[in-house]
Design a protein around this motif. Sequence first.
Motif, mmCIF file in Angstrom:
data_model
loop_
_atom_site.group_PDB
_atom_site.id
_atom_site.type_symbol
_atom_site.label_atom_id
_atom_site.label_comp_id
_atom_site.label_asym_id
_atom_site.label_seq_id
_atom_site.Cartn_x
_atom_site.Cartn_y
_atom_site.Cartn_z
ATOM 1 N N VAL A 9 0.876 -1.166 0.000
ATOM 2 C CA VAL A 9 0.000 0.000 0.000
ATOM 3 C C VAL A 9 0.910 1.210 0.000
ATOM 4 C CG1 VAL A 9 -1.707 1.287 1.323
ATOM 5 C CG2 VAL A 9 -1.775 -1.192 1.323
ATOM 6 N N VAL A 11 1.637 4.915 0.822
ATOM 7 C CA VAL A 11 1.140 5.939 1.745
ATOM 8 C C VAL A 11 2.006 7.183 1.577
ATOM 9 C CG1 VAL A 11 0.834 6.558 4.181
ATOM 10 C CG2 VAL A 11 0.219 4.255 3.401
ATOM 11 N N TYR A 23 5.026 4.566 12.554
ATOM 12 C CA TYR A 23 4.863 3.118 12.355
ATOM 13 C C TYR A 23 5.596 2.319 13.431
ATOM 14 C CZ TYR A 23 1.897 3.139 8.304
ATOM 15 O OH TYR A 23 0.798 3.278 7.497
ATOM 16 N N MET A 27 2.358 1.617 15.644
ATOM 17 C CA MET A 27 1.888 0.417 14.962
ATOM 18 C C MET A 27 2.738 -0.800 15.328
ATOM 19 S SD MET A 27 -0.812 1.258 13.195
ATOM 20 C CE MET A 27 -1.047 -0.120 12.063
ATOM 21 N N GLY A 28 3.868 -0.563 15.972
ATOM 22 C CA GLY A 28 4.707 -1.692 16.367
ATOM 23 C C GLY A 28 5.518 -2.281 15.238
ATOM 24 N N ALA A 29 5.823 -1.482 14.221
ATOM 25 C CA ALA A 29 6.669 -1.990 13.126
ATOM 26 C C ALA A 29 8.070 -2.264 13.651
ATOM 27 C CB ALA A 29 6.726 -0.974 11.989
ATOM 28 N N VAL A 48 8.122 -0.400 4.927
ATOM 29 C CA VAL A 48 7.894 -0.907 6.278
ATOM 30 C C VAL A 48 7.232 -2.274 6.121
ATOM 31 C CG1 VAL A 48 6.637 -0.528 8.434
ATOM 32 C CG2 VAL A 48 7.544 1.451 7.158
ATOM 33 N N ASP A 49 7.796 -3.292 6.753
ATOM 34 C CA ASP A 49 7.252 -4.649 6.591
ATOM 35 C C ASP A 49 6.105 -4.931 7.560
ATOM 36 O OD1 ASP A 49 9.275 -4.969 4.779
ATOM 37 O OD2 ASP A 49 10.302 -6.599 5.853
ATOM 38 N N ALA A 50 5.003 -5.422 7.017
ATOM 39 C CA ALA A 50 3.982 -6.094 7.831
ATOM 40 C C ALA A 50 4.142 -7.585 7.495
ATOM 41 C CB ALA A 50 2.592 -5.575 7.496
ATOM 42 N N PRO A 51 3.510 -8.470 8.270
ATOM 43 C CA PRO A 51 3.771 -9.905 8.036
ATOM 44 C C PRO A 51 3.413 -10.374 6.625
ATOM 45 C CG PRO A 51 2.723 -9.595 10.173
ATOM 46 C CD PRO A 51 2.716 -8.255 9.500
ATOM 47 N N MET A 53 2.623 -8.134 3.790
ATOM 48 C CA MET A 53 2.806 -7.146 2.715
ATOM 49 C C MET A 53 3.661 -6.018 3.266
ATOM 50 S SD MET A 53 0.758 -4.732 4.200
ATOM 51 C CE MET A 53 0.366 -3.466 2.963
ATOM 52 N N VAL A 55 4.115 -1.596 3.671
ATOM 53 C CA VAL A 55 3.654 -0.228 3.487
ATOM 54 C C VAL A 55 4.806 0.520 2.823
ATOM 55 C CG1 VAL A 55 2.947 1.897 4.652
ATOM 56 C CG2 VAL A 55 2.131 -0.320 5.498
#
Lengths: 139, 139
Positions: A9, A11, A23, A27-29, A48-51, A53, A55
């Motif tokens: 995504v 942003v 983040y 958000m706990g990145a 920035v990695d989410a599990p 995907m 950002v």
Amino acid sequence: MKLGRLNHVGVATPSIDRSVALYRDKMGATTVHDPFDLPAQGVRVCFVDAPNMQVELIEPLGEGSPILKFLERNPEGGQHHLCFEVDDIDEARAFYDSKGVRILGPTRIGAHGTPIFFLHPKDMGGVLTEIMESPRQAH
Amino acid sequence: MKLGRLNHVGVATPSIDRSVALYRDKMGATTVHDPFDLPAQGVRVCFVDAPNMQVELIEPLGEGSPILKFLERNPEGGQHHLCFEVDDIDEARAFYDSKGVRILGPTRIGAHGTPIFFLHPKDMGGVLTEIMESPRQAH
């Protein structure tokens, strides 16, 4: 064409530094990649990695940056685009051409080093849509 | 708090039917779930599966729908919110309270049947952010 995975995504932000702090703190990145310039697209980029995907934080780079107008309307930043993966970028481009969907500019190399193009939001339900060839290692 | 998986991207639309046609014809979506009303949130909802997440199409439901204003500004629809998963919704709520992030309304049951709440976009870099407790089967 088959709907591929959401790669990221996008942003928009007036400040990657400030967004990275947000983040991390709110958000706990834990995995934030090094920012880098993408002059071909007029943006500075930070993933920035989410599990499942990423950002993609994008900050204006240069006076002709395509996100300057977005930030005028949304001074604090906000959701800018969605990027979905395809197996073959040329096939995808031909597909969208055949559907009469407006493609914004030539196919070019995107932030992940693979070819990408953007589709006009007015032809995509108001969503600026990036189509990206999947990185080879993901095949 | 650790950044969880992106459960879905919320995309506002004046017409779920039209958006479903778009996702099928122009994005290659193959799994589109049955739409349903979510009166507590003033929206009608339809989930479209991508391999690693979902797109949540949301259409106004009722005169007080919170997405009517969004659609006035964006008549064709567009990206509305991002929804990230957490393990424990009460813990997450306490976390955001402690950070001074504005929480929009009470914790309530969301489109996936698990508790959710929304965070004010002005405290989240311009992104309306939904926090959702992960469905139990995903644990």
